[in-house]
Design an enzyme around this catalytic site. Structure first.
Site, mmCIF file in Angstrom:
data_model
loop_
_atom_site.group_PDB
_atom_site.id
_atom_site.type_symbol
_atom_site.label_atom_id
_atom_site.label_comp_id
_atom_site.label_asym_id
_atom_site.label_seq_id
_atom_site.Cartn_x
_atom_site.Cartn_y
_atom_site.Cartn_z
ATOM 1 C CG ASP A 178 -2.182 0.801 1.058
ATOM 2 O OD1 ASP A 178 -2.078 2.028 0.844
ATOM 3 O OD2 ASP A 178 -3.272 0.218 1.121
ATOM 4 C CG ASN A 226 -8.581 6.808 0.973
ATOM 5 O OD1 ASN A 226 -8.693 7.901 1.541
ATOM 6 N ND2 ASN A 226 -9.600 5.974 0.830
ATOM 7 C CB SER A 286 -17.911 -1.278 -7.920
ATOM 8 O OG SER A 286 -18.968 -0.460 -7.482
ATOM 9 C CB THR A 327 -20.415 1.701 -9.548
ATOM 10 O OG1 THR A 327 -20.787 2.978 -10.051
ATOM 11 C CG2 THR A 327 -19.074 1.308 -10.158
ATOM 12 C CE1 TYR A 350 -13.939 3.289 -7.819
ATOM 13 C CE2 TYR A 350 -16.340 3.212 -7.990
ATOM 14 C CZ TYR A 350 -15.152 2.682 -7.513
ATOM 15 O OH TYR A 350 -15.179 1.535 -6.752
ATOM 16 C CE LYS A 371 -12.763 -0.137 -9.039
ATOM 17 N NZ LYS A 371 -11.958 -1.025 -8.206
ATOM 18 C CG ASN A 396 -17.000 10.730 -0.596
ATOM 19 O OD1 ASN A 396 -17.150 11.932 -0.759
ATOM 20 N ND2 ASN A 396 -15.823 10.121 -0.690
ATOM 21 N NE ARG A 453 -25.041 10.876 -3.448
ATOM 22 C CZ ARG A 453 -24.408 9.991 -2.669
ATOM 23 N NH1 ARG A 453 -23.517 10.416 -1.777
ATOM 24 N NH2 ARG A 453 -24.675 8.704 -2.746
ATOM 25 N N PRO A 454 -27.229 14.435 -7.367
ATOM 26 C CG PRO A 454 -26.399 16.408 -8.282
ATOM 27 C CD PRO A 454 -26.645 15.720 -6.970
ATOM 28 C CG ASP A 508 -27.532 9.209 -5.150
ATOM 29 O OD1 ASP A 508 -26.379 8.767 -5.321
ATOM 30 O OD2 ASP A 508 -27.955 9.645 -4.062
HETATM 31 P P1 NAD Z 1 -9.715 2.240 0.461
HETATM 32 O O1 NAD Z 1 -9.416 3.547 -0.135
HETATM 33 O O2 NAD Z 1 -9.965 2.157 1.922
HETATM 34 O O3 NAD Z 1 -8.560 1.179 0.105
HETATM 35 C C1 NAD Z 1 -7.814 1.265 -1.078
HETATM 36 C C2 NAD Z 1 -6.346 1.190 -0.688
HETATM 37 O O4 NAD Z 1 -5.549 1.217 -1.865
HETATM 38 C C3 NAD Z 1 -5.902 2.371 0.182
HETATM 39 O O5 NAD Z 1 -5.244 1.888 1.328
HETATM 40 C C4 NAD Z 1 -4.949 3.154 -0.711
HETATM 41 O O6 NAD Z 1 -3.931 3.805 0.016
HETATM 42 C C5 NAD Z 1 -4.424 2.054 -1.631
HETATM 43 N N1 NAD Z 1 -3.949 2.510 -2.933
HETATM 44 C C6 NAD Z 1 -4.616 3.271 -3.851
HETATM 45 N N2 NAD Z 1 -3.844 3.481 -4.922
HETATM 46 C C7 NAD Z 1 -2.652 2.861 -4.690
HETATM 47 C C8 NAD Z 1 -1.447 2.721 -5.425
HETATM 48 N N3 NAD Z 1 -1.291 3.292 -6.619
HETATM 49 N N4 NAD Z 1 -0.437 2.017 -4.880
HETATM 50 C C9 NAD Z 1 -0.565 1.427 -3.669
HETATM 51 N N5 NAD Z 1 -1.694 1.517 -2.936
HETATM 52 C C10 NAD Z 1 -2.720 2.223 -3.430
HETATM 53 O O7 NAD Z 1 -10.955 1.619 -0.344
HETATM 54 P P2 NAD Z 1 -11.860 0.349 -0.039
HETATM 55 O O8 NAD Z 1 -13.201 0.821 0.337
HETATM 56 O O9 NAD Z 1 -11.153 -0.597 0.846
HETATM 57 O O10 NAD Z 1 -11.976 -0.232 -1.507
HETATM 58 C C11 NAD Z 1 -11.120 -1.257 -1.968
HETATM 59 C C12 NAD Z 1 -11.504 -1.621 -3.388
HETATM 60 O O11 NAD Z 1 -12.875 -1.981 -3.447
HETATM 61 C C13 NAD Z 1 -11.317 -0.487 -4.410
HETATM 62 O O12 NAD Z 1 -10.838 -1.068 -5.610
HETATM 63 C C14 NAD Z 1 -12.730 0.038 -4.604
HETATM 64 O O13 NAD Z 1 -12.908 0.579 -5.888
HETATM 65 C C15 NAD Z 1 -13.536 -1.241 -4.449
HETATM 66 N N6 NAD Z 1 -14.924 -0.999 -4.013
HETATM 67 C C16 NAD Z 1 -15.169 -0.302 -2.870
HETATM 68 C C17 NAD Z 1 -16.487 -0.068 -2.478
HETATM 69 C C18 NAD Z 1 -16.797 0.745 -1.247
HETATM 70 O O14 NAD Z 1 -17.889 1.272 -1.155
HETATM 71 N N7 NAD Z 1 -15.888 0.853 -0.286
HETATM 72 C C19 NAD Z 1 -17.537 -0.571 -3.244
HETATM 73 C C20 NAD Z 1 -17.249 -1.288 -4.397
HETATM 74 C C21 NAD Z 1 -15.937 -1.501 -4.778
HETATM 75 C C1 WQD Z 2 -26.179 5.244 -0.122
HETATM 76 C C2 WQD Z 2 -27.570 5.858 -0.052
HETATM 77 C C3 WQD Z 2 -27.701 8.041 -1.045
HETATM 78 C C4 WQD Z 2 -25.243 10.154 1.897
HETATM 79 C C5 WQD Z 2 -21.336 4.555 -3.658
HETATM 80 C C6 WQD Z 2 -20.617 4.566 -4.980
HETATM 81 C C7 WQD Z 2 -20.604 3.193 -5.579
HETATM 82 C C8 WQD Z 2 -20.056 2.165 -4.612
HETATM 83 C C9 WQD Z 2 -20.732 2.234 -3.295
HETATM 84 C C10 WQD Z 2 -17.676 1.907 -4.978
HETATM 85 C C11 WQD Z 2 -27.987 6.569 -1.353
HETATM 86 C C12 WQD Z 2 -28.004 8.113 0.438
HETATM 87 C C13 WQD Z 2 -25.922 9.172 1.209
HETATM 88 C C14 WQD Z 2 -25.980 11.161 2.574
HETATM 89 C C15 WQD Z 2 -28.015 10.125 1.826
HETATM 90 N N1 WQD Z 2 -18.652 2.379 -4.336
HETATM 91 N N2 WQD Z 2 -27.291 9.167 1.164
HETATM 92 N N3 WQD Z 2 -27.344 11.111 2.507
HETATM 93 O O1 WQD Z 2 -24.301 6.030 -3.691
HETATM 94 O O2 WQD Z 2 -24.893 3.602 -3.249
HETATM 95 O O3 WQD Z 2 -22.644 4.138 -3.870
HETATM 96 O O4 WQD Z 2 -20.696 3.597 -2.818
HETATM 97 O O5 WQD Z 2 -17.637 1.211 -5.931
HETATM 98 O O6 WQD Z 2 -19.831 3.247 -6.738
HETATM 99 O O7 WQD Z 2 -21.283 5.447 -5.847
HETATM 100 O O8 WQD Z 2 -23.457 4.834 -1.601
HETATM 101 O O9 WQD Z 2 -23.240 5.424 0.761
HETATM 102 O O10 WQD Z 2 -23.033 7.262 -0.975
HETATM 103 O O11 WQD Z 2 -25.255 6.239 -0.566
HETATM 104 O O12 WQD Z 2 -29.260 10.147 1.790
HETATM 105 O O13 WQD Z 2 -25.423 12.083 3.180
HETATM 106 O O14 WQD Z 2 -27.561 6.879 0.960
HETATM 107 O O15 WQD Z 2 -28.543 8.924 -1.759
HETATM 108 O O16 WQD Z 2 -29.362 6.349 -1.515
HETATM 109 P P1 WQD Z 2 -23.920 4.716 -3.151
HETATM 110 P P2 WQD Z 2 -23.664 5.992 -0.547
#
Ligand code: NAD
Ligand code: WQD
Length: 337
Positions: free
Chosen positions: A31, A35, A124, A126, A148, A152, A196, A291-292, A294
């Site tokens: 890592d 983040n 994801s 997404t 983003y 993916k 977020n 939220r735009p 969503d």
């Molecule tokens: P996170 O930001 O907590 O973890 C990602 C880690 O990757 C961080 O520790 C960051 O420092 C590291 N990183 C980023 N770029 C790097 C690089 N170039 N070199 C080395 N390290 C690097 O995020 P998370 O929530 O644990 O998400 C992990 C994965 O899951 C991501 O690929 C994200 O897109 C995917 N994902 C997350 C969610 C979510 O809502 N958390 C949902 C769907 C998919």
């Molecule tokens: C959840 C619900 C909001 C904040 C995001 C990424 C998606 C994936 C997962 C990575 C929605 C509502 C939120 C607030 C609210 N990540 N909300 N007030 O939008 O499903 O997805 O995370 O791959 O790509 O877009 O997750 O947690 O932001 O929102 O009402 O202050 O909560 O409108 O219905 P989301 P979220």
């Protein structure tokens, strides 16, 4: 032989590193703390009795990535490292494309050079946008509404193309909405600045750091009008990676995309209610505009996860809120960056 966990200091990666260790794997984390905090690595180390190798490196640094494969006996990779903030990706698309595509490509090339042929990749929900049919199955049409989201989708395409012609097998896990924390309250989500996502914001309201939650819309086509998502406990999600590695070890070939969700949705108002039950605190909120970008509602079809991975979620929304609150209330500043 070890599993290389890229992004293993992050939210999902740190929980997965612990789950992999508990399942008997050696783990190497890489890592760059883009983040995350070194304290997350310390926490993983504490939970795994010190049995952990850690390399601080940027995956865009090709020499550093090659060095990891030269210095450690890596047998499989779980690739989490990516930037993940949707709104930020709209503002800084090239940074997102460079990091998310570049880190995957560097890891893939090093894997091929070193004969490492098993990959689990973080994708994801997404990629589905607003599904026309719910629950959404892996065969549903995919697309992207943000840079983003495109990263993916592009990563899935790159992996699929490489698997078609090279000795590489991959499971691409399409996570729904991960929430919760490790039951020890020593690992959890530590969002930078202003979170977020819904649940970290709800926890800040419960903890008194934020006066009220803004609910983004109550006029969606859902039972109570607020947005519906498939929240999945991060500990369950971590187990899905262990299951995916087992499927790969059993000889699965090619690239498979698999949903990781519970199969049922919770509305924003239901999440607030669950957080009230878990925290015993009031969660004041106000309804504001949508939220735009969503979507109204999504939840996962879970048949493939059950049949192919032999995995299903065990924990429910009350477990998620309890564990997220335990983490948040014991670590209001996260890892204290
Ligand atoms: P996170 O930001 O907590 O973890 C990602 C880690 O990757 C961080 O520790 C960051 O420092 C590291 N990183 C980023 N770029 C790097 C690089 N170039 N070199 C080395 N390290 C690097 O995020 P998370 O929530 O644990 O998400 C992990 C994965 O899951 C991501 O690929 C994200 O897109 C995917 N994902 C997350 C969610 C979510 O809502 N958390 C949902 C769907 C998919
Ligand atoms: C959840 C619900 C909001 C904040 C995001 C990424 C998606 C994936 C997962 C990575 C929605 C509502 C939120 C607030 C609210 N990540 N909300 N007030 O939008 O499903 O997805 O995370 O791959 O790509 O877009 O997750 O947690 O932001 O929102 O009402 O202050 O909560 O409108 O219905 P989301 P979220």
């Amino acid at each position: 032989m070890a599993v290389l966990v890229t992004g293993g200091a992050g939210y999902i990666g740190s929980h997965t590193a612990v789950a992999l260790h508990d399942a008997g794997h050696e783990v190497v984390i890489v890592d760059n703390f883009a983040n995350s905090s070194p304290r997350a690595v310390d926490a993983v180390r504490a939970l795994t009795g010190g049995a952990l190798s850690f390399v601080e490196a940027d995956l865009l640094d090709e020499a550093a990535v090659r060095g990891i494969f030269e210095q450690h006996e890596i047998s499989e990779v779980v690739h989490f490292a990516a930037h993940k903030a949707v709104a930020e990706s709209v503002q800084e698309p090239s940074r997102y494309y460079r990091n998310n595509l570049g880190s995957l490509l560097g890891v893939l090339e090093a894997m091929l050079e070193h004969g490492v042929d098993k990959l689990v990749h973080s994708s994801s929900c997404t990629v589905y946008g607003q599904p026309a049919v719910l629950p959404v199955a892996e065969s549903a049409p995919v697309g992207a509404a943000s840079p983003y989201g495109w990263t993916k989708l592009m990563c899935e395409q790159i992996i699929t193309d490489v698997c078609a012609v090279r000795p590489l097998a991959a499971v691409m896990l399409r996570y729904f909405n991960p929430v919760g924390a490790h039951p020890s309250a020593t690992l959890g989500e530590d969002p930078n600045d202003i979170p977020n996502n819904l649940v970290p914001l709800v926890m800040q309201v419960a903890g008194g750091r934020r006066e009220r939650l803004a609910v983004f819309g109550d006029d969606y086509d859902t039972a109570d009008g607020s947005g519906v998502r498939d929240y999945v406990h991060v500990v369950d999600l971590a187990e899905a990676h262990v299951a995916a590695l087992e499927v790969l070890a059993a000889g699965h070939d090619g690239a498979a995309a698999v949903n990781v969700g519970t199969g049922s949705g919770s509305s924003v108002l239901e999440v607030i209610e669950a957080a009230r039950r878990a925290t015993g605190r009031p969660i004041p909120y106000e309804i504001v505009g949508r939220r735009p970008g969503d979507i109204a509602k999504t939840w996962a079809a879970t048949d493939l996860a059950r049949e192919f991975l032999g995995w299903q979620a065990k924990l429910d929304i009350d477990d998620m809120m309890r564990d997220h609150w335990r983490w948040h209330s014991q670590n209001p500043d996260g890892y204290g960056r």
